[in-house]
Design a protein around this motif. Structure first.
Motif, PDB file in Angstrom:
ATOM      1  N   GLN A 110     -14.096   3.780   0.364  1.00 58.66           N
ATOM      2  CA  GLN A 110     -12.769   3.806   0.982  1.00 58.66           C
ATOM      3  C   GLN A 110     -12.251   2.392   1.240  1.00 58.66           C
ATOM      4  N   GLU A 111     -13.129   1.503   1.696  1.00 59.54           N
ATOM      5  CA  GLU A 111     -12.693   0.137   1.964  1.00 59.54           C
ATOM      6  C   GLU A 111     -12.306  -0.579   0.663  1.00 59.54           C
ATOM      7  N   SER A 112     -13.078  -0.378  -0.390  1.00 51.45           N
ATOM      8  CA  SER A 112     -12.750  -0.985  -1.676  1.00 51.45           C
ATOM      9  C   SER A 112     -11.400  -0.475  -2.180  1.00 51.45           C
ATOM     10  N   PHE A 113     -11.173   0.811  -2.065  1.00 55.00           N
ATOM     11  CA  PHE A 113      -9.901   1.414  -2.476  1.00 55.00           C
ATOM     12  C   PHE A 113      -8.744   0.787  -1.701  1.00 55.00           C
ATOM     13  N   ARG A 114      -8.921   0.666  -0.399  1.00 58.76           N
ATOM     14  CA  ARG A 114      -7.868   0.059   0.435  1.00 58.76           C
ATOM     15  C   ARG A 114      -7.595  -1.392   0.014  1.00 58.76           C
ATOM     16  N   GLN A 115      -8.644  -2.128  -0.272  1.00 59.31           N
ATOM     17  CA  GLN A 115      -8.471  -3.521  -0.660  1.00 59.31           C
ATOM     18  C   GLN A 115      -7.702  -3.637  -1.974  1.00 59.31           C
ATOM     19  N   HIS A 116      -7.987  -2.779  -2.923  1.00 67.01           N
ATOM     20  CA  HIS A 116      -7.245  -2.791  -4.182  1.00 67.01           C
ATOM     21  C   HIS A 116      -5.754  -2.556  -3.926  1.00 67.01           C
ATOM     22  N   ILE A 117      -5.439  -1.583  -3.085  1.00 65.50           N
ATOM     23  CA  ILE A 117      -4.027  -1.295  -2.808  1.00 65.50           C
ATOM     24  C   ILE A 117      -3.367  -2.472  -2.104  1.00 65.50           C
ATOM     25  N   ARG A 118      -4.067  -3.061  -1.150  1.00 65.98           N
ATOM     26  CA  ARG A 118      -3.490  -4.195  -0.416  1.00 65.98           C
ATOM     27  C   ARG A 118      -3.215  -5.370  -1.344  1.00 65.98           C
ATOM     28  N   ILE A 119      -4.151  -5.646  -2.246  1.00 60.98           N
ATOM     29  CA  ILE A 119      -3.942  -6.737  -3.204  1.00 60.98           C
ATOM     30  C   ILE A 119      -2.823  -6.364  -4.175  1.00 60.98           C
ATOM     31  N   GLY A 120      -2.782  -5.106  -4.577  1.00 62.80           N
ATOM     32  CA  GLY A 120      -1.700  -4.660  -5.442  1.00 62.80           C
ATOM     33  C   GLY A 120      -0.339  -4.860  -4.803  1.00 62.80           C
ATOM     34  N   ARG A 121      -0.235  -4.542  -3.526  1.00 66.56           N
ATOM     35  CA  ARG A 121       1.029  -4.751  -2.817  1.00 66.56           C
ATOM     36  C   ARG A 121       1.355  -6.238  -2.722  1.00 66.56           C
ATOM     37  N   GLU A 122       0.343  -7.055  -2.456  1.00 62.98           N
ATOM     38  CA  GLU A 122       0.558  -8.491  -2.325  1.00 62.98           C
ATOM     39  C   GLU A 122       1.037  -9.102  -3.640  1.00 62.98           C
ATOM     40  N   LEU A 123       0.453  -8.654  -4.751  1.00 61.91           N
ATOM     41  CA  LEU A 123       0.769  -9.218  -6.063  1.00 61.91           C
ATOM     42  C   LEU A 123       1.896  -8.466  -6.772  1.00 61.91           C
ATOM     43  N   ASN A 124       2.352  -7.381  -6.172  1.00 59.37           N
ATOM     44  CA  ASN A 124       3.352  -6.508  -6.794  1.00 59.37           C
ATOM     45  C   ASN A 124       2.865  -5.983  -8.144  1.00 59.37           C
ATOM     46  N   LYS A 125       1.619  -5.493  -8.133  1.00 59.57           N
ATOM     47  CA  LYS A 125       1.039  -4.881  -9.323  1.00 59.57           C
ATOM     48  C   LYS A 125       0.518  -3.501  -8.941  1.00 59.57           C
ATOM     49  N   PRO A 126       0.762  -2.491  -9.777  1.00 61.17           N
ATOM     50  CA  PRO A 126       0.370  -1.124  -9.423  1.00 61.17           C
ATOM     51  C   PRO A 126      -1.139  -0.914  -9.461  1.00 61.17           C
ATOM     52  N   VAL A 127      -1.566   0.192  -8.862  1.00 61.97           N
ATOM     53  CA  VAL A 127      -2.981   0.552  -8.844  1.00 61.97           C
ATOM     54  C   VAL A 127      -3.241   1.699  -9.815  1.00 61.97           C
ATOM     55  N   ILE A 128      -4.390   1.631 -10.471  1.00 52.52           N
ATOM     56  CA  ILE A 128      -4.850   2.705 -11.350  1.00 52.52           C
ATOM     57  C   ILE A 128      -5.940   3.459 -10.595  1.00 52.52           C
ATOM     58  N   ILE A 129      -5.696   4.738 -10.345  1.00 54.49           N
ATOM     59  CA  ILE A 129      -6.489   5.499  -9.374  1.00 54.49           C
ATOM     60  C   ILE A 129      -7.392   6.516 -10.069  1.00 54.49           C
ATOM     61  N   HIS A 130      -8.648   6.498  -9.668  1.00 56.98           N
ATOM     62  CA  HIS A 130      -9.650   7.494 -10.067  1.00 56.98           C
ATOM     63  C   HIS A 130      -9.961   8.336  -8.843  1.00 56.98           C
ATOM     64  N   THR A 131      -9.991   9.658  -8.996  1.00 58.76           N
ATOM     65  CA  THR A 131     -10.430  10.500  -7.881  1.00 58.76           C
ATOM     66  C   THR A 131     -11.223  11.677  -8.422  1.00 58.76           C
ATOM     67  N   ARG A 132     -12.320  11.990  -7.729  1.00 59.35           N
ATOM     68  CA  ARG A 132     -13.103  13.173  -8.089  1.00 59.35           C
ATOM     69  C   ARG A 132     -13.746  13.725  -6.826  1.00 59.35           C
ATOM     70  N   ASP A 133     -13.455  14.982  -6.544  1.00 58.20           N
ATOM     71  CA  ASP A 133     -13.949  15.659  -5.338  1.00 58.20           C
ATOM     72  C   ASP A 133     -13.581  14.892  -4.068  1.00 58.20           C
ATOM     73  N   ALA A 134     -12.435  14.209  -4.102  1.00 53.94           N
ATOM     74  CA  ALA A 134     -12.037  13.364  -2.967  1.00 53.94           C
ATOM     75  C   ALA A 134     -10.527  13.412  -2.763  1.00 53.94           C
ATOM     76  N   ARG A 135      -9.932  14.538  -3.062  1.00 52.64           N
ATOM     77  CA  ARG A 135      -8.474  14.656  -3.070  1.00 52.64           C
ATOM     78  C   ARG A 135      -7.864  14.302  -1.722  1.00 52.64           C
ATOM     79  N   ILE A 136      -8.383  14.871  -0.644  1.00 51.04           N
ATOM     80  CA  ILE A 136      -7.768  14.689   0.677  1.00 51.04           C
ATOM     81  C   ILE A 136      -7.815  13.222   1.093  1.00 51.04           C
ATOM     82  N   ASP A 137      -8.981  12.593   0.943  1.00 49.27           N
ATOM     83  CA  ASP A 137      -9.109  11.189   1.346  1.00 49.27           C
ATOM     84  C   ASP A 137      -8.301  10.275   0.425  1.00 49.27           C
TER      85      ASP A 137
END
Length: 262
Positions: A110-137
């Motif tokens: 979860q922390e790694s995922f958050r860091q990717h999004i934060r850096i993406g927002r900072e750099l104005n670059k989108p995130v490529i998301i993988h999810t499996r058995d973790a829909r709600i989170d």
């Protein structure tokens, strides 16, 4: 007509038995109107090795990130930001959550995922998301971290219609892979029929998940055409319309211009 493979692991293809080199893979793709590829990283050393293998090309862009299943060694978030700031990098990822294969490191995922999004927002670059058995989170973190500010795509979508609706409400894109062609994927086809054409991307996730009629073989960017042909039928549009729209979506999401395409 121009198709884009919006997600492949170009460095992981079989360059011993099946392909001579990267040029060979891209030539096979172009022969089927697949003229651009996004090469996706899953570790930081892997990103550096991938860029060295592929080099600077007019028909390949890169993502930079750490897959949720590759966190056992840990990594430096500052290094992720430094590498992701490069001009050749158009996205952060792939990142996300995978509780199917790993449940012993959920806080770290979860922390790694958050860091990717934060850096993406900072750099104005989108995130490529993988999810499996973790829909709600996954959806909760996307909301909490304001992922809509940088944008993103849930790649290789296999979730349900409700998840798709939430992602669309967040302004994110949905990418379909060869799984949509599989015989037992009717629920996924229902989602594909629902998602608006202007929010769809197509991908191979090479070398995995080869579409029908290539199942059992190594996947490759050329096969994104098979995914596109199948989706065009599902959406009731021509292949040319599907290609034009998904390519425009790709350009919009990843802040690329047509001049980027050779």
């Amino acid at each position: 007509m121009l198709l884009v493979d919006s997600h492949c692991h170009l460095d992981s293809l079989d360059f011993v038995a099946l392909h001579q080199n990267v040029d060979d893979v891209l030539a096979k793709a172009k022969a089927r109107d697949v003229g651009y590829v996004l090469a996706v990283a899953t570790t930081l050393p892997g990103y550096q090795a991938m860029t060295q293998l592929i080099g600077t090309r007019d028909d390949v862009a890169f993502s930079c990130g750490v897959h949720p299943l590759n966190l056992e060694e840990g990594y430096d978030y500052a290094e992720l930001r430094r590498l992701a700031a490069a001009e050749q990098v158009v996205a952060l990822g792939e990142t996300g959550l995978d509780y199917f294969y790993q449940k012993d490191n959920i806080p770290l995922q979860q922390e790694s995922f958050r860091q990717h999004i934060r850096i993406g927002r900072e750099l104005n670059k989108p995130v490529i998301i993988h999810t499996r058995d973790a829909r709600i989170d996954t959806l909760a973190i996307l909301r909490e971290e304001n992922a809509q500010e940088c944008g993103g795509v849930l790649h290789c979508f296999t979730e349900d219609l409700a998840t798709a609706k939430t992602l669309l409400d967040l302004g994110l894109y949905i990418s379909f892979s060869g799984i949509v062609t599989f015989r037992n994927a009717e629920q996924l086809r229902e989602v594909a029929r629902y998602v608006p054409l202007d929010r769809i991307l197509v991908e191979t996730d090479s070398p995995y998940l080869a579409p029908v009629p290539h199942r059992g073989k190594e996947n490759q960017p050329a096969y994104v055409r098979d995914v596109a042909e199948y989706l065009a039928v599902l959406k009731g549009v021509s292949l040319e319309t599907l290609a034009e729209t998904t390519t425009a979506n790709f350009l919009r999401l990843f802040h690329l211009k047509l001049s980027s395409f050779a």
